[in-house]
Design a protein around this motif. Structure first.
Motif, mmCIF file in Angstrom:
data_model
loop_
_atom_site.group_PDB
_atom_site.id
_atom_site.type_symbol
_atom_site.label_atom_id
_atom_site.label_comp_id
_atom_site.label_asym_id
_atom_site.label_seq_id
_atom_site.Cartn_x
_atom_site.Cartn_y
_atom_site.Cartn_z
ATOM 1 N N GLU A 141 -5.729 -5.215 -3.136
ATOM 2 C CA GLU A 141 -4.398 -5.537 -3.656
ATOM 3 C C GLU A 141 -3.279 -4.887 -2.840
ATOM 4 N N GLY A 142 -3.574 -3.747 -2.238
ATOM 5 C CA GLY A 142 -2.557 -3.015 -1.486
ATOM 6 C C GLY A 142 -2.247 -3.653 -0.136
ATOM 7 N N PHE A 143 -3.235 -4.304 0.460
ATOM 8 C CA PHE A 143 -3.041 -4.937 1.763
ATOM 9 C C PHE A 143 -2.796 -6.430 1.599
ATOM 10 N N GLY A 144 -1.977 -6.998 2.468
ATOM 11 C CA GLY A 144 -1.757 -8.438 2.492
ATOM 12 C C GLY A 144 -2.849 -9.150 3.288
ATOM 13 N N ALA A 145 -2.763 -10.483 3.312
ATOM 14 C CA ALA A 145 -3.836 -11.305 3.881
ATOM 15 C C ALA A 145 -4.060 -11.043 5.374
ATOM 16 N N GLU A 146 -2.984 -10.931 6.151
ATOM 17 C CA GLU A 146 -3.174 -10.762 7.596
ATOM 18 C C GLU A 146 -3.815 -9.403 7.906
ATOM 19 N N VAL A 147 -3.396 -8.376 7.196
ATOM 20 C CA VAL A 147 -3.990 -7.060 7.413
ATOM 21 C C VAL A 147 -5.476 -7.110 7.059
ATOM 22 N N LYS A 148 -5.797 -7.764 5.956
ATOM 23 C CA LYS A 148 -7.204 -7.856 5.568
ATOM 24 C C LYS A 148 -8.015 -8.636 6.605
ATOM 25 N N ARG A 149 -7.414 -9.720 7.115
ATOM 26 C CA ARG A 149 -8.116 -10.481 8.162
ATOM 27 C C ARG A 149 -8.432 -9.591 9.353
ATOM 28 N N ARG A 150 -7.435 -8.820 9.776
ATOM 29 C CA ARG A 150 -7.665 -8.002 10.977
ATOM 30 C C ARG A 150 -8.662 -6.886 10.708
ATOM 31 N N ILE A 151 -8.590 -6.302 9.520
ATOM 32 C CA ILE A 151 -9.590 -5.272 9.190
ATOM 33 C C ILE A 151 -10.987 -5.891 9.233
ATOM 34 N N MET A 152 -11.104 -7.094 8.719
ATOM 35 C CA MET A 152 -12.429 -7.723 8.681
ATOM 36 C C MET A 152 -12.919 -8.098 10.078
ATOM 37 N N ILE A 153 -12.021 -8.607 10.909
ATOM 38 C CA ILE A 153 -12.427 -8.932 12.290
ATOM 39 C C ILE A 153 -12.898 -7.661 12.998
ATOM 40 N N GLY A 154 -12.132 -6.601 12.835
ATOM 41 C CA GLY A 154 -12.476 -5.340 13.492
ATOM 42 C C GLY A 154 -13.770 -4.756 12.958
ATOM 43 N N THR A 155 -13.954 -4.829 11.654
ATOM 44 C CA THR A 155 -15.179 -4.324 11.042
ATOM 45 C C THR A 155 -16.383 -5.079 11.586
ATOM 46 N N MET A 160 0.825 -1.208 0.000
ATOM 47 C CA MET A 160 0.000 0.000 0.000
ATOM 48 C C MET A 160 0.861 1.260 0.000
ATOM 49 N N LEU A 161 1.973 1.237 0.735
ATOM 50 C CA LEU A 161 2.810 2.430 0.861
ATOM 51 C C LEU A 161 4.182 2.249 0.208
ATOM 52 N N ARG A 204 -8.050 5.098 5.951
ATOM 53 C CA ARG A 204 -7.492 6.240 5.214
ATOM 54 C C ARG A 204 -6.709 5.783 3.987
ATOM 55 N N PHE A 205 -6.333 4.506 3.958
ATOM 56 C CA PHE A 205 -5.601 4.004 2.797
ATOM 57 C C PHE A 205 -6.625 3.606 1.736
#
Lengths: 478, 95, 484
Positions: free
Chosen positions: C346-360, C92-93, C320-321
């Motif tokens: 595409e910008g985030f990897g699998a673990e980041v996506k998992r955590r975003i989804m759990i938090g959401t 992403m960055l 924000r990303f």
């Protein structure tokens, strides 16, 4: 069927701070795109919000002015949703613990009676930026200058029963925030925005009907028209056996109608939670005391004082207290001239208001100052001018023709109050019109007007009307 | 708590994450396992306990209302994927 | 030169035994030689470092040297460094050149440090093994087949292999203390609010805290002296005076009351690691400290509570990303929603996506009370357990990690197993306490770490207690053979 309209308003008042609510960027209106959007406003990675003290004070000031409870603690929360003009993907707002809790506002209805409108809460939040849709080859442009501008969202109870009441509430609220100096009230620039929740129910019914939220109401007139349109639409739907849908509707002022904004049917799930970057805000009793001591005389109190101290009608007082500047103008006219308050009120509410309205000016920009108007009114009081002549002088003053006395002198507008002079004119008219004298004396009262007209004509309207009436009557009875 | 494919799609949409269809079962499996771990919280009765959002009981420090930021638009827009006339460009926003 | 500690280098520079230019060049060469094996740097800033070293030497000549003048260090790539790519370990960055400087790096620069580069890390600091980095895993200097821990794995490995005398790290659930343990490094996570978070890319705002990583506690004290303090740009930073953390290092620890939570020595702890920790504790006993068992009854629930609180905050922090103002954007978005979803997908990897989804999910309508509120309530109970314990003891000790470094790939398909590697560190973040990990010996050639937890803002004592151990042992001086 008898229908009842139920209206609640949500007002976003932009607070008149110099810097933004969570950053040290300027809030000035009209800057070139993104030149007032700093790292915090852009939501760059790693930035943090720091709360503006003045925004807190202004919210507290408002709370005290509406007699609200100010809790000792309030909490900022994140409202999460994706939109290009919302840089962080969440708006910092308040949810469970707003800075201002329940209060109220008294409004004056057209018949002069008062009605109390409940205010559920007011909370602080940051504004979003703007999406511009034109001229970018199919793309939208994002300007984040407005992002982070402090807003006070003021939510009313569903206490209003007509579009007129809604407008009265809105005008009262508008006057209040301007009195307090917390918002410039500019509706065109979006400093004072209103959404209306409108529903209808059968009269006597307890339960509220399904409401529609109306947006894009950027003038008092549009508020009234949008609500009236929406009420009729809802009644129409219900009377035809339909159902009102809970939705957001946009008011189109060109077509004078509201239309559904649903681009996609999707329930919002904002996932509010306390903002971990911001600790709870504590309002100390000392701050409350300090802000309280700084409160100006509020419109309601001022209105009451104008009625009792100056003997004005409720309607006159409402008009004169619509803004702090208007009320100050009125009181300085009185102080300068010492004329009857009723006379000053009439002149300000009728002649001056009409002139301001015609030229689209605010009272602060009036070409006739309070001092000048006071002098004019004094010339009415001392009989130099009749009401009619005074209007002529006022018009000349408005055009910048000089001071009251200069205009009177230059144009020879001084009223004739010399008894002998008026008598001489009357005698001549009576002598020239023996037939009419006969008619009058035979009981035809209407002819009196003829003599007045002749006398005014002879004096170019400058004879003191009261004096003329009296002398004419005396002569005719002889 | 076990999440099915539809729930995963719904959450991914809410979070604006494109997940390939073939990856959804894997996410459903892992997320369900994480939720099972998380639900061990229910072993403890927390009725009446004040939630703790911050690790210490401080209150918000406030900032004076002063403008100290200056225009750095060009500097900040160096990282912008697409910009024009000082604006950030995005695919057309439909109101 | 690389066997010297930061404090020794400081002395050497002051005595003009060598210049900053020489020192910097020496480390740049070590990085060039060893980084390909370890992958602990995402970006090296050789040119910038040479320039800064020259400036540092000039300043010293002028008598204008800051407290860390001329010392080369590396920063975790989570700190924004103006003009230098700040990737946070994410695609992403990957193209993000930070347009401003974080408070931590600015303060260190002010003190005269020379930045060597930006260290590798788990993507957005989400991970315990450094395997979630977009830039590939970091290798543990003690065994290239093993992980260095995470998320500050690059910072830990760089110090362990002496590619930098010190590094910065951040710790949200153990991200300084666990890799320090796995790499044989000293790493301090300060009290929440002690070090400014401004410019540190947020993972979980109420838990994140930056801190120093170095060979010794003495070095960490020197770094913390500079890093700590109130920051007007971070309203969660605390307005308390910053003591001289170096002042009390040599204070006797005779009579020190050490609490040993029974929950830290349960069946989940590897027996060999347990023995190593026990030996360290015995050393404290010899030094005159008093050991007593304490109870942190709610500690076992810190992992479940953390995996609600941290993902909830991260789901919001990472919104924000979105590909609008910076960062990755797909090249051919069909429309706005497609741009959001694919840029983020595409910008985030699998673990980041998992955590975003759990938090959401945890914050979404209907689930808030069961997850988020419940976790916040548990957080209070966990915090209260510590408060209670600290009425009886001065510090708390235990392992920093239940095992030594595990193999790369061993846990990467099982998030829950990975999460449990932070079982001894997470509670400290929930309670906002300071904690330090110090090298405590080896098990089959792999390092173990002793974790010392203190009261709020009691960093000076932690450093004193850690330093006293390092005066009596030489575990912290051990370097893998190939890096000697």
């Amino acid at each position: 069927m008898q229908w009842e309209t139920v209206i609640g308003l949500e007002v976003h008042a932009q607070l008149a701070t110099r810097s933004k609510i969570f950053s040290a960027a300027a809030t000035a209106y009209g800057a070139a795109p993104n030149t007032q959007a700093c790292a915090v406003d852009l939501g760059l990675p790693g930035v943090l919000p720091v709360l503006n003290k003045e925004a807190v004070r202004m919210a507290v000031k408002f709370g005290l002015a509406i007699g609200a409870e100010i809790p000792s603690r309030s909490v900022f929360a994140r409202k999460n949703y994706f939109y290009p003009d919302l840089p962080k993907g969440y708006q910092i707002s308040q949810y469970e613990q707003p800075i201002v809790e329940a209060g109220y506002l008294d409004i004056t209805l057209e018949d002069g009676s008062n009605k109390r409108i409940g205010i559920t809460r007011a909370h602080l939040e940051e504004d979003a930026g703007k999406s511009l849709h034109e001229d970018f080859h199919g793309a939208s442009g994002i300007d984040l200058n407005r992002a982070g501008t402090p807003l006070l969202e003021i939510v009313s109870e569903p206490d209003m029963r007509s579009a007129k009441e809604a407008v009265a509430y809105l005008k009262t609220l508008h006057a209040l925030v301007r009195y307090l100096g917390i918002c410039d009230g500019n509706m065109q620039e979006g400093s004072f925005r209103c959404d209306a929740n409108v529903s209808v129910r059968i009269k006597g019914e307890e339960k509220l009907g399904t409401r529609a939220e109306l947006k894009n109401l950027n003038s008092f007139r549009f508020v009234e028209r949008a609500i009236n349109y929406e009420v009729e639409r809802q009644i129409d739907v219900l009377e035809n056996g339909g159902e009102v849908i809970q939705e957001t509707r946009l008011y189109d002022s060109d077509k004078d109608e509201t239309r559904s904004m649903r681009s996609k049917e999707e329930a919002n799930d904002y996932r509010y939670f306390p903002d971990p970057d911001l600790l709870p805000v504590e309002i100390e009793p000392s701050l409350l005391e300090q802000v309280h001591s700084e409160l100006p005389e509020l419109p309601a109190a001022k209105k009451q004082r104008f009625c009792s101290k100056y003997g004005l009608s409720a309607q006159d007082a409402v008009q004169l207290t619509a803004s702090r500047e208007m009320a100050d103008y009125f009181e300085s006219v009185l102080a300068d001239s010492g004329v009857e308050p009723k006379l000053a009120a009439n002149w300000i509410n009728v002649e001056l208001a009409a002139a301001l309205n015609k030229d689209g000016l605010d009272i602060e920009a009036s070409p006739v100052t309070a001092e000048a108007l006071g002098k004019l009114l004094k010339r009415i009081a001392d009989n130099t001018l009749s009401g009619k002549l005074a209007k002529e002088v006022f018009e000349a003053m408005w055009e910048g023709a000089g001071s009251v006395d200069e205009i009177i002198e230059k144009r020879g507008l001084r009223q004739i109050t010399d008894t002998a002079a008026i008598e001489a004119i009357i005698d001549k008219i009576l002598a020239d019109n023996p037939a009419q004298v006969e008619q009058y004396r035979a009981g035809k009262d209407k002819v009196f007007g003829f003599f007045v007209g002749q006398a005014m004509k002879a004096t170019q309207g400058k004879a003191n009307p009261a004096q003329l009436n009296k002398l004419l009557k005396d002569r005719l009875i002889q | 708590m076990s999440l099915d494919a539809d729930q995963v799609r719904k959450i991914a949409h809410l979070a604006r994450l494109a997940i390939r269809e073939e990856d959804i079962p894997g996410y459903a499996h892992n997320l369900s396992n994480i939720l099972d771990l998380v639900e061990k919280m229910n072993q403890v009765d927390t009725d009446g306990i004040e939630p703790m959002a911050h690790s210490h009981d401080a209150v918000q420090r406030l900032r004076e209302d002063r403008v100290t930021e200056t225009n750095q638009r060009e500097h900040f827009q160096v990282n912008a994927p697409q910009s024009e006339d000082g604006l950030f460009l995005v695919p057309r926003v439909i109101e | 030169m690389h066997t010297k500690t930061l404090s020794e280098l400081k002395t050497g520079l002051a005595k003009a035994e060598f210049s900053s230019v020489e020192l910097t060049e020496y480390y740049l060469q070590r990085i060039e030689r060893h980084n390909p094996d370890l992958n602990c740097f995402i970006t090296t800033t050789a040119e910038l470092a040479r320039k800064l070293a020259i400036e540092a030497d000039q300043k010293r000549k002028k008598g204008d040297a800051g407290s860390l003048n001329g010392i080369p260090i590396a920063h975790k790539d989570i700190f924004c460094t103006e003009g230098v790519r700040t990737s946070c370990g994410s695609r992403m960055l990957d193209n993000f050149i930070a347009p401003y400087e974080s408070t931590v790096t600015a303060k260190l620069a002010q003190a005269g440090v020379v930045m060597l580069g930006k260290t590798n890390m788990d993507e957005f600091a989400m991970g315990s093994s450094n395997e979630t980095s977009f830039y590939g895993p970091v290798k543990n200097p003690w065994d290239f087949e093993r992980v260095p821990g995470g998320s500050s794995g690059g910072s830990a490995a760089a110090v362990a292999a002496r590619l930098a005398p010190a590094t910065t790290g951040t710790d949200t659930g153990g991200s300084i203390r666990q890799p320090a343990s796995l790499c044989n490094v000293t790493g301090l996570k300060p009290t929440y609010g002690r070090v400014s978070r401004y410019g540190m890319i947020a993972f979980a705002s109420s838990l994140d805290q930056g801190g120093p990583m170095a060979a010794t506690a003495e070095d960490c004290a020197l770094l913390l002296n500079v890093m700590a303090g109130l920051d007007a740009k971070d309203s969660t930073s605390v307005d308390l005076p910053v003591p001289d953390y170096s002042a009390n290092l040599n204070k006797s620890i005779k009579g020190l009351k050490i609490g040993l939570p029974k929950q830290f020595f349960d069946s989940g702890l590897d027996q060999n690691v347990a023995r190593s920790i026990q030996q360290a504790l015995d050393e404290y006993k010899v030094a005159g400290a008093k050991l007593m068992e304490i109870d942190l009854p709610n500690m076992p629930l810190s992992v479940p509570a953390y995996y609600v609180v941290a993902p909830a905050e991260c789901s919001s922090n990472l919104s924000r990303f979105d590909g609008v103002r910076y960062g990755y954007r797909v090249s051919d978005p069909q429309d706005l929603e497609d741009m959001y979803k694919r840029s983020r997908g595409e910008g985030f990897g699998a673990e980041v996506k998992r955590r975003i989804m759990i938090g959401t999910y945890a914050l979404s309508a209907g689930y808030y009370d069961a997850y988020y509120k419940k976790a916040q309530q548990l957080r209070r109970l966990i915090s209260d357990d510590f408060k209670q314990a600290f009425t009886k003891v001065d510090v708390i000790m235990g392992p920093a990690s239940p095992t030594t470094a595990f193999k790369i790939g061993e846990k990467s398909d099982d998030p829950v197993a990975m999460y449990l590697s932070d079982i001894y560190t997470i509670a400290v973040n929930l309670a906002g306490l300071p904690g330090i990990t110090i090298p405590a010996g080896f098990v089959q050639g792999l390092p173990t770490g002793l974790q010392i937890i203190g009261k709020h803002f009691d960093e000076a004592r932690l450093l004193n207690v850690a330093h006293q151990y390092q005066q009596r042992t030489d575990w912290h001086q051990q370097v893998p053979n190939i890096f000697k």
